[in-house]
Design an enzyme around this catalytic site. Sequence first.
Site, PDB file in Angstrom:
ATOM      1  CB  CYS A   9       7.886  -6.889   7.384  1.00 22.84           C
ATOM      2  SG  CYS A   9       9.230  -5.978   6.604  1.00 22.84           S
ATOM      3  NE  ARG A  19       2.015  -6.980   7.608  1.00 19.51           N
ATOM      4  CZ  ARG A  19       1.085  -6.180   8.364  1.00 19.51           C
ATOM      5  NH1 ARG A  19      -0.085  -6.207   8.365  1.00 19.51           N
ATOM      6  NH2 ARG A  19       1.888  -5.420   9.209  1.00 19.51           N
ATOM      7  CD1 TRP A  35       7.466  -3.223   0.476  1.00 21.41           C
ATOM      8  CD2 TRP A  35       8.240  -1.540   2.191  1.00 21.41           C
ATOM      9  NE1 TRP A  35       7.475  -1.857   0.049  1.00 21.41           N
ATOM     10  CE2 TRP A  35       7.994  -0.872   0.903  1.00 21.41           C
ATOM     11  CE3 TRP A  35       8.734  -1.059   3.228  1.00 21.41           C
ATOM     12  CZ2 TRP A  35       8.127   0.297   0.825  1.00 21.41           C
ATOM     13  CZ3 TRP A  35       9.310   0.189   2.917  1.00 21.41           C
ATOM     14  CH2 TRP A  35       8.911   0.979   1.921  1.00 21.41           C
ATOM     15  CG  ASN A  57       5.990  -5.356  10.633  1.00 19.76           C
ATOM     16  OD1 ASN A  57       6.478  -4.596   9.704  1.00 19.76           O
ATOM     17  ND2 ASN A  57       4.646  -5.560  10.804  1.00 19.76           N
ATOM     18  N   GLY A  58       8.794  -3.895  11.542  1.00 20.08           N
ATOM     19  CA  GLY A  58       8.904  -2.431  12.292  1.00 20.08           C
ATOM     20  C   GLY A  58      10.415  -1.850  11.603  1.00 20.08           C
ATOM     21  CD  GLU A 102      -8.084   5.773  -5.191  1.00 17.50           C
ATOM     22  OE1 GLU A 102      -7.337   6.508  -4.845  1.00 17.50           O
ATOM     23  OE2 GLU A 102      -8.215   4.583  -5.116  1.00 17.50           O
ATOM     24  CE  LYS A 115      -5.850   2.429  -6.449  1.00 19.56           C
ATOM     25  NZ  LYS A 115      -6.368   2.782  -5.264  1.00 19.56           N
ATOM     26  CD  GLU A 143      -2.088   2.083  -6.174  1.00 18.90           C
ATOM     27  OE1 GLU A 143      -1.286   1.782  -5.165  1.00 18.90           O
ATOM     28  OE2 GLU A 143      -3.425   2.319  -5.874  1.00 18.90           O
ATOM     29  CG  HIS A 164      -3.786  27.932 -13.601  1.00 23.49           C
ATOM     30  ND1 HIS A 164      -3.915  29.296 -14.101  1.00 23.49           N
ATOM     31  CD2 HIS A 164      -5.202  27.871 -13.569  1.00 23.49           C
ATOM     32  CE1 HIS A 164      -4.988  29.648 -13.881  1.00 23.49           C
ATOM     33  NE2 HIS A 164      -5.973  28.993 -13.613  1.00 23.49           N
ATOM     34  CE  LYS A 199      -5.104  -3.613   1.029  1.00 22.18           C
ATOM     35  NZ  LYS A 199      -5.087  -2.477  -0.049  1.00 22.18           N
TER      36      LYS A 199
HETATM   37  C1  F6R Z   1      -3.162   2.816  -2.907  1.00 25.33           C
HETATM   38  C2  F6R Z   1      -3.261   2.510  -1.500  1.00 25.33           C
HETATM   39  C3  F6R Z   1      -2.382   3.517  -0.508  1.00 25.33           C
HETATM   40  C4  F6R Z   1      -3.147   3.368   0.896  1.00 25.33           C
HETATM   41  C5  F6R Z   1      -2.323   3.985   1.745  1.00 25.33           C
HETATM   42  C6  F6R Z   1      -2.869   4.444   3.141  1.00 25.33           C
HETATM   43  O1  F6R Z   1      -3.937   2.199  -3.597  1.00 25.33           O
HETATM   44  O2  F6R Z   1      -3.604   1.445  -0.905  1.00 25.33           O
HETATM   45  O3  F6R Z   1      -2.122   4.594  -0.888  1.00 25.33           O
HETATM   46  O4  F6R Z   1      -4.472   4.069   0.591  1.00 25.33           O
HETATM   47  O5  F6R Z   1      -1.070   3.358   2.011  1.00 25.33           O
HETATM   48  O6  F6R Z   1      -3.105   3.133   3.896  1.00 25.33           O
HETATM   49  P1  F6R Z   1      -4.432   3.121   4.895  1.00 25.33           P
HETATM   50  O7  F6R Z   1      -5.556   3.082   4.349  1.00 25.33           O
HETATM   51  O8  F6R Z   1      -3.939   1.644   5.330  1.00 25.33           O
HETATM   52  O9  F6R Z   1      -4.016   3.700   5.951  1.00 25.33           O
END
Ligand code: F6R
Length: 612
Positions: free
Chosen positions: A2, A27, A74, A100-101, A485, A489, A492, A508, A607
Site C-alpha cells: 500500500c 506498492r 494491496w 499502510n500496514g 532467480e 522472474k 512472477e 531425483h 514491491k
Molecule cells: C521478486 C521480488 C521479490 C523481492 C522480495 C523481497 O522479483 O522482487 O521476491 O525480492 O519481496 O523484497 P526486498 O528485497 O525489498 O526485501
Amino acid sequence: MCGIVGYIGHREAWPIVLKGLKRLEYRGYDSAGISLINDHGLNIYKKVGKVQELENFSAGKNLSGTIGMGHTRWATHGIPSDRNSHPHTSNDGRLTIIHNGIIENYAVLKEELASRGHVFNSDTDTEVLIHLIEEIYKKENVDLLEAVRLALHQVSGAYAIVVMDEEQPNELIVARKGSPLVIGVGTGEYFIASDATPIIEYTKNVIYLNDNEIALVKRDELVIKRLDNVVQTPYIQELELKLEMLEKGGYEHFMLKEIFEQTRSIRDCLRGRIYANEGRVQLGGIKEYADKLKNIDRIIIVACGTSWHAGLVGEYLIEEYARIPVEVEYASEFRYRNPIITEKDIVIAISQSGETADTMAAIQMAKERGATIFGVCNVVGASIPRLTHAGVYTHAGPEIGVASTKAFTAQVTVLTLMAFYMAQQKGTLTQAKLVELLTELDHIPEKIEKALESNALIEKIAHKFKDSRNCLFLGRGSGFPVALEGALKLKEISYIHAEGYPAAEMKHGPIALIDEEMPVVVIATKNSSYEKVISNIQEVKARKGIVLAIVTEGDTEVRSMVDYCIEIPDASEAFLPLLATIPLQLLAYHIALLRGCNVDQPRNLAKSVTVE
Ligand code: F6R
C-alpha cells in the site's frame, strides 16, 4: 504494501496526490482513492483497480482543495473492491484515514465498537481504527492529534497513517509504526508519502518519521511527538534522488530500463569501494567491524524472494573466498524458529526496499539475541538500514518494476565485495589474487553491457517459449541461485510455472516432468561444474526436453547438443552469477510481453512487502 500520499499547502492537492499515487503504485494496485477538503466539505473518490481507473472515474468532478490524501492498495483484509478501498471514514463521516500496514487486533476492537453502535461499511482493519479515533475524539474531548495518539495506544500491528478532519481543514495527523512514512518540507506546505518518490519533484528536504512517532502537520507548522507524548526535534535530511531516475527514460517498461541500467548500477555500486591495483576493498559502512570479522565463526544471511537468491550467491562467495561458514535463511522461516544465535554471529539482512516485514522481524530477533546485524539495502533511509548496526548500500537507484532486476545484481555485487573484504581481513586470499579478482570485478560493467547485446536474440527465442506451461531452470554451484532467480522472474511476470533446481537434483524427481514440450534452461557456463552440467543436459536431451543453454562465449560443445544458446562473456567463476542473470531477466521480460502480461505490475504482487 500500500502506498500513501498526503498534501497540505497552497497548491491544488489533487494533482500532487494523484501523481504521487502513480509513483507509489508499485506498492499495490488493487484499488486507489483520494480524499480532499474544499469549500464543499469532504470529498472522497475511490475505485477498484489501478490509479488510472480512479483518474477516469473522477474526471469532471469537484477536485479542488489544498489539503488532501490518497492511497493505493494491496488488499489484505477484504477483497479488492470500491467499498474496501481507502480512504475510510468514521461513523459520522467527518474523519477520514489512509493506512499502510495491518491492525492486528482489529477484530476485537470492531466487536467492541459495534456493540457501542458503530456501523462499518468495509471489511478492512483500517476502518476500525478511524472509528476508534472518532470515539476517543468525541468522548475525551481532546484535539485530533491527541485522539489519534490515544487510539494508537490501543492498537497492535503496523501502520503508517494519515488522518483528516472535515472540520479542521488546516491540519493532517500522521503517524508510523513499522510502515514507512516520509514528510517533505516545503515553504508553507508539507508532503507526506510512503517513500520519497512522490515528494522529490517539489522539495529535496525530508524528514523520515521514526517508529512510534506522530505528527501534527499544518501549512506552516510541524509538531512531531513520540507516542508517549514527548516532543521531538525534526531532523531534516536532503534527498539524493533525481527525478529522471523515476521516469521510463524512453523504454517501454521500467523493467526493461532497469535491466539495461545494470551497467551503470553495478558501476555505481563499485565506485569508491575497490582499489584494484592495491588489491584492497574499502567498505566504509562496516569498517568498524573489521576486527570482529577476523575472528568470526559464522555468518547468517536473512532475506526474502530475489534477495534470498542473492544471499545464496553470497554464501558461495563468502565460503569460497573468506572461508567463513554461511547459513542462508528465509527471513519468514528464521523468525518463527528458535534459531541458535550468539553474540559472535554476524547476520546479513538483504532487502531492496529495506521495508520487508519478515526481514525486519528476523533482524529484531537476531538483535535481541546479541548478533551484529549488517544490512544490504537499496532504499536509503528505509527502516532496515535504520535497524541494523552497520551496512552497505547497493546504490542501484530506485527500482520501480515490481520484479527485481538491477537490485539483485547490485546485491550480488555488494556480497562479492563483502566476501573479498572479509578475505582481506582474514588473510584467506593473497594480495596477488585480490589484485587479480578486483581488476576483473572493475571491468564487470563492460561485460554486463556485452551480455545485454543478446537482447534481440533473446526476444526471438522468447517466441519459441511463450506458450509453454512449465519451465525448468537448472544450475550447479553458484549457477543454482541464478537458476532459482531465472525461474522466479519468469513465473512472477509471465505466470508460466517455473522451477529452479540444482542440475544434479533433477534426476531425483523433476526429470519425470521432461518431455518434448518441456523447456529446460540450463546455466552451462565454463566453470568448475561445466562437465557435470553437460551430463545433465544429455539427460534432458535423452528425454526429448527442449534445452536453452546460457554458455560462455565461443562455446561449441554445449552449442552442438542443445536447441538454443545464449552467450555471455567469459569471466572467473566469482562473477558468473552477475553475468548469467542478465539473459534470464531478458528472457522473462520478452516472454511476459509476448503473453500480454503487465511486466511492471504483475498480478497479486507488490514491491514492498510490509505484511507478514
Ligand atoms: C521478486 C521480488 C521479490 C523481492 C522480495 C523481497 O522479483 O522482487 O521476491 O525480492 O519481496 O523484497 P526486498 O528485497 O525489498 O526485501
